[in-house]
Design a protein around this motif. Structure first.
Motif, PDB file in Angstrom:
ATOM      1  N   MET B  13      22.682  19.049   4.399  1.00  0.00           N
ATOM      2  CA  MET B  13      21.292  18.866   3.962  1.00  0.00           C
ATOM      3  C   MET B  13      21.181  18.923   2.443  1.00  0.00           C
ATOM      4  N   LEU B  14      21.931  19.835   1.859  1.00  0.00           N
ATOM      5  CA  LEU B  14      21.933  19.934   0.398  1.00  0.00           C
ATOM      6  C   LEU B  14      22.426  18.639  -0.239  1.00  0.00           C
ATOM      7  N   THR B  15      23.496  18.063   0.381  1.00  0.00           N
ATOM      8  CA  THR B  15      24.045  16.814  -0.151  1.00  0.00           C
ATOM      9  C   THR B  15      22.976  15.717  -0.126  1.00  0.00           C
ATOM     10  N   ILE B  16      22.285  15.633   1.015  1.00  0.00           N
ATOM     11  CA  ILE B  16      21.255  14.592   1.137  1.00  0.00           C
ATOM     12  C   ILE B  16      20.175  14.794   0.075  1.00  0.00           C
ATOM     13  N   LEU B  17      19.731  16.053  -0.087  1.00  0.00           N
ATOM     14  CA  LEU B  17      18.711  16.360  -1.091  1.00  0.00           C
ATOM     15  C   LEU B  17      19.166  15.947  -2.484  1.00  0.00           C
ATOM     16  N   ALA B  18      20.438  16.291  -2.786  1.00  0.00           N
ATOM     17  CA  ALA B  18      20.969  15.977  -4.113  1.00  0.00           C
ATOM     18  C   ALA B  18      20.973  14.467  -4.325  1.00  0.00           C
ATOM     19  N   LEU B  19      21.379  13.704  -3.255  1.00  0.00           N
ATOM     20  CA  LEU B  19      21.440  12.244  -3.365  1.00  0.00           C
ATOM     21  C   LEU B  19      20.041  11.669  -3.602  1.00  0.00           C
ATOM     22  N   VAL B  20      19.068  12.169  -2.805  1.00  0.00           N
ATOM     23  CA  VAL B  20      17.693  11.671  -2.941  1.00  0.00           C
ATOM     24  C   VAL B  20      17.207  11.910  -4.377  1.00  0.00           C
ATOM     25  N   ALA B  21      17.440  13.142  -4.870  1.00  0.00           N
ATOM     26  CA  ALA B  21      17.004  13.473  -6.216  1.00  0.00           C
ATOM     27  C   ALA B  21      17.663  12.554  -7.237  1.00  0.00           C
ATOM     28  N   PHE B  22      18.981  12.297  -7.015  1.00  0.00           N
ATOM     29  CA  PHE B  22      19.730  11.437  -7.925  1.00  0.00           C
ATOM     30  C   PHE B  22      19.120  10.041  -8.001  1.00  0.00           C
ATOM     31  N   TYR B  23      18.755   9.499  -6.808  1.00  0.00           N
ATOM     32  CA  TYR B  23      18.198   8.141  -6.788  1.00  0.00           C
ATOM     33  C   TYR B  23      16.774   8.103  -7.320  1.00  0.00           C
ATOM     34  N   MET B  24      16.080   9.255  -7.282  1.00  0.00           N
ATOM     35  CA  MET B  24      14.704   9.306  -7.781  1.00  0.00           C
ATOM     36  C   MET B  24      14.655   9.193  -9.302  1.00  0.00           C
ATOM     37  N   VAL B  25      15.709   9.636  -9.985  1.00  0.00           N
ATOM     38  CA  VAL B  25      15.635   9.742 -11.447  1.00  0.00           C
ATOM     39  C   VAL B  25      15.197   8.444 -12.124  1.00  0.00           C
ATOM     40  N   PRO B  26      15.850   7.294 -11.826  1.00  0.00           N
ATOM     41  CA  PRO B  26      15.430   6.072 -12.511  1.00  0.00           C
ATOM     42  C   PRO B  26      13.981   5.705 -12.184  1.00  0.00           C
ATOM     43  N   VAL B  27      13.559   5.974 -10.943  1.00  0.00           N
ATOM     44  CA  VAL B  27      12.192   5.659 -10.557  1.00  0.00           C
ATOM     45  C   VAL B  27      11.212   6.464 -11.405  1.00  0.00           C
ATOM     46  N   ALA B  28      11.534   7.742 -11.600  1.00  0.00           N
ATOM     47  CA  ALA B  28      10.657   8.625 -12.357  1.00  0.00           C
ATOM     48  C   ALA B  28      10.520   8.163 -13.799  1.00  0.00           C
ATOM     49  N   MET B  29      11.485   7.365 -14.278  1.00  0.00           N
ATOM     50  CA  MET B  29      11.438   6.888 -15.647  1.00  0.00           C
ATOM     51  C   MET B  29      10.557   5.646 -15.771  1.00  0.00           C
ATOM     52  N   SER B  30      10.145   5.049 -14.676  1.00  0.00           N
ATOM     53  CA  SER B  30       9.374   3.811 -14.777  1.00  0.00           C
ATOM     54  C   SER B  30       7.893   4.095 -14.559  1.00  0.00           C
ATOM     55  N   GLN B  31       7.065   3.039 -14.760  1.00  0.00           N
ATOM     56  CA  GLN B  31       5.634   3.258 -14.708  1.00  0.00           C
ATOM     57  C   GLN B  31       5.153   3.623 -13.311  1.00  0.00           C
ATOM     58  N   ASP B  32       6.008   3.326 -12.248  1.00  0.00           N
ATOM     59  CA  ASP B  32       5.599   3.664 -10.888  1.00  0.00           C
ATOM     60  C   ASP B  32       5.249   5.135 -10.785  1.00  0.00           C
ATOM     61  N   ASP B  33       5.972   5.940 -11.553  1.00  0.00           N
ATOM     62  CA  ASP B  33       5.803   7.369 -11.408  1.00  0.00           C
ATOM     63  C   ASP B  33       5.143   7.995 -12.610  1.00  0.00           C
ATOM     64  N   MET B  34       4.617   7.166 -13.501  1.00  0.00           N
ATOM     65  CA  MET B  34       3.951   7.725 -14.668  1.00  0.00           C
ATOM     66  C   MET B  34       2.745   8.528 -14.191  1.00  0.00           C
ATOM     67  N   THR B  35       2.676   9.796 -14.566  1.00  0.00           N
ATOM     68  CA  THR B  35       1.551  10.623 -14.156  1.00  0.00           C
ATOM     69  C   THR B  35       0.688  11.012 -15.346  1.00  0.00           C
ATOM     70  N   GLN B  36       1.243  10.867 -16.558  1.00  0.00           N
ATOM     71  CA  GLN B  36       0.490  11.204 -17.770  1.00  0.00           C
ATOM     72  C   GLN B  36       0.717  10.122 -18.812  1.00  0.00           C
ATOM     73  N   VAL B  37      -0.253   9.930 -19.695  1.00  0.00           N
ATOM     74  CA  VAL B  37      -0.048   9.007 -20.802  1.00  0.00           C
ATOM     75  C   VAL B  37       1.013   9.613 -21.724  1.00  0.00           C
ATOM     76  N   PRO B  38       2.041   8.826 -22.109  1.00  0.00           N
ATOM     77  CA  PRO B  38       3.063   9.371 -23.013  1.00  0.00           C
ATOM     78  C   PRO B  38       2.408   9.832 -24.315  1.00  0.00           C
ATOM     79  N   ALA B  39       2.850  10.995 -24.826  1.00  0.00           N
ATOM     80  CA  ALA B  39       2.208  11.538 -26.031  1.00  0.00           C
ATOM     81  C   ALA B  39       3.224  12.001 -27.066  1.00  0.00           C
ATOM     82  N   ASP B  40       4.504  11.633 -26.871  1.00  0.00           N
ATOM     83  CA  ASP B  40       5.550  12.109 -27.783  1.00  0.00           C
ATOM     84  C   ASP B  40       5.252  11.738 -29.234  1.00  0.00           C
TER      85      ASP B  40
END
Ligand code: HEM
Ligand code: HEM
Lengths: 219, 133
Positions: B13-40
């Motif tokens: 189960m841990l392996t599956i979780l780690a894999l899911v998290a790994f595949y989520m990373v690029p998605v989180a970098m795109s606008q699909d997952d943008m939750t806040q306006v960038p403010a850097d």
């Protein structure tokens, strides 16, 4: 609610500024006419050097007998007047409004400082209220219109702080704040707060009277 | 269940979780997952960050055209309403303190976001609604 805020922060703001500016001009012009009719000779005796001397001396806390005689009021009134002008003109949020609406960047207070000054002004208003309730010589001369202008002045600060700290419904608080600010602006020329227009002139009159007319060693 | 099986189950189960998290990373970098306006670009902020779920916002608001927000820049430095610029951050054309007479970044955001909300009579318009604690 959104539409109401848009109305309050748009057309109503123009109306409030209109009342303030046209009302101020009207009050100054009609006061000048009154002074000329009732006490024409005093206008001739107005002296710029003695006026400035009086104004400058009263601008220094504890410099005049008037200020020395009532230390609590002196401290409160200096903090109040300086704080009021700083917040009204240079508050960060107010600067953002000028920036968004007209593309003008004015210098502004850092966020935490503007907030702190606002609390100081509210405390000064509390001192004014305490005097009017507790000190017999102030209570005796207090009229409803004095309370009215004190509340008028305190309201934008109280609602502004609540809106900034997001106490209560944010849109409602901000709307109430803008309404309170506009009410104050519109009524300054027509209430006791009109001293903002006249104070320098009354001070000049007193200064000229004591300096140029009576040659008293006083300002 | 044997203890051995529990360990095996937990490990997979841990392996599956780690894999899911790994595949989520690029998605989180795109606008699909943008939750806040960038403010850097602003450096230290005066106000709390602004919530902005990019895709959900545009769906809810019924905005089809990307160019409504992602306008481009014409040859002569004017706003280009034909050619969109999605992918370029606003700050690439709107510096926080511009020296070329462009609209500064804060004003660009405020004018774009607030003007539309005011016109539609929907969406946040007061400071504390966008910069919510
Ligand atoms: C046309 C009239 C006015 C408008 C449109 C206006 C607008 C605003 C807005 C939008 C905010 C920000 C609220 C937030 O941060 O969420 C604010 C804050 C504030 N305003 Fe005004 N305002 C007006 C007049 C005044 C006046 C006359 C005063 C009193 C001098 C005043 C005192 C304040 C204070 C004390 C705050 C909160 C400061 C803090 O705690 O950081 N405003 N105002
Ligand atoms: C040129 C600017 C101004 C000058 C020279 C001035 C001067 C004065 C003076 C001499 C007093 C009487 C002494 C005292 O009670 O401390 C006073 C009181 C007061 N002023 Fe001003 N003022 C100015 C602007 C304003 C403004 C813009 C406001 C707010 C709208 C304001 C609000 C008040 C209040 C509320 C009091 C009386 C407090 C009380 O006793 O209840 N003043 N001011």
């Amino acid at each position: 609610m959104t539409e109401f805020y848009v109305f309050v922060s748009g057309p109503l703001a123009w109306i409030a500024w209109g009342f303030f500016i046209i009302g101020s001009i009207y009050r100054l012009v009609s006061m000048y006419a009154l002074a000329k009719a009732k006490d024409g000779s005093s206008l001739a005796y107005m002296s710029l050097p003695y006026s400035l001397r009086s104004i400058l001396n009263w601008l220094i806390p504890f410099n005049t007998m008037g200020w020395k005689s009532d230390p609590l009021m002196t401290v409160a009134t200096f903090l109040f007047h300086i704080g009021f002008l700083l917040v009204a003109v240079f508050l960060g949020a107010h600067a953002v409004l000028w920036d968004t609406a007209f593309g003008i960047s004015i210098p502004s207070l850092p966020g935490g400082f503007g907030d702190a000054v606002s609390f100081v002004v509210i405390a000064a208003c509390a001192v004014f209220a305490y005097r009017r309730l507790a000190l017999p010589h102030v209570k005796g001369v207090t009229r409803p219109k004095d309370w009215f202008s004190l509340i008028l002045v305190a309201l934008p600060f109280v609602t502004g702080v609540l809106a900034y700290h997001q106490v209560g419904p944010v849109l409602l608080m901000t709307t109430l704040h803008v309404l309170a600010g506009e009410l104050l602006l519109a009524l300054i020329p027509f209430t006791r707060l009109s001293h903002a227009l006249f104070a320098l002139l009354t001070r000049s009159y007193m200064g000229s009277e004591f300096g140029a007319v009576r040659h008293a060693k006083d300002w | 269940m044997h203890r051995k099986n529990i360990v095996k189950l937990a490990a997979s189960m841990l392996t599956i979780l780690a894999l899911v998290a790994f595949y989520m990373v690029p998605v989180a970098m795109s606008q699909d997952d943008m939750t806040q306006v960038p403010a850097d670009a602003f450096g230290t902020l005066e106000r709390p960050r602004v919530a902005f779920a990019h895709d959900a916002h545009n769906e809810k608001a019924g905005i089809e055209e990307c160019v409504v927000c992602h306008h481009g820049k014409t040859e002569d430095g004017k706003m280009d309403k034909e050619n969109s610029s999605e992918g370029d951050p606003c700050s690439s054309c709107h510096a926080v303190k511009p020296t070329d007479g462009a609209t500064p970044l804060m004003r660009a955001y405020h004018r774009q976001c607030i003007t539309c909300h005011e016109a539609k009579g929907a969406g946040p318009v007061a400071c504390g609604q966008c910069h919510a604690k």
